[in-house]
Write a protein that holds these residues in place. Structure first.
Motif: not given
Length: 143
Positions: A119-129
């Motif tokens: 959605n146009g975001f510049v991703l730098d992190e993913a949080e997974v549990i």
């Protein structure tokens, strides 16, 4: 193993004054990762004596803002803190006893996962549990 001088360097490097409460909180979080605020407060009080809840909350907020600690809050849990920052690792959480364990990045490089649509975001992190039962709890459920 981090020492008081390591914590002092960390604080100075983040442009934070070195104070006894900040050193005590850093040590408590470092020595007991995934601790909640009440546990951290109890450990700090054992080290320093009298210290208010508000002082510990303020230190936790300052250290989190400075990037020296990370705040996590698995669903249904209170906030917890750790000093392992900047590597985009994830967590395993036991559904029975609530134990939390670090797990390295699921794919390799941050942000570890690729969103189907960013959605146009510049991703730098993913949080997974990851949720399940720790070995001790799983053993207790076997017939």
């Amino acid at each position: 193993m981090s020492t008081t001088s390591d914590f002092q360097r960390m604080l100075r490097g983040a442009d934070l004054r070195v104070t006894a409460p900040r050193l005590a909180v850093l040590a408590a979080v470092h020595d007991h990762p995934h601790s909640d605020t009440d546990s951290i407060l109890a450990r700090v009080r054992r080290t320093l004596g009298a210290v208010s809840h508000q002082a510990v909350y303020d230190v936790l907020r300052a250290l989190t803002t400075a990037g020296l600690i990370r705040r996590i809050q698995p669903m249904g849990s209170v906030a917890r803190y750790e000093t392992r920052v900047g590597d985009n690792h994830h967590h395993l959480v036991c559904r029975s006893c609530g134990a939390i364990v670090d797990v390295d990045c699921s794919v390799g490089e941050a942000p570890c996962l690729t969103a189907a649509d960013d959605n146009g975001f510049v991703l730098d992190e993913a949080e997974v549990i990851y949720w399940g039962l720790c070995p001790e709890c799983a053993q207790r459920t076997l017939p």
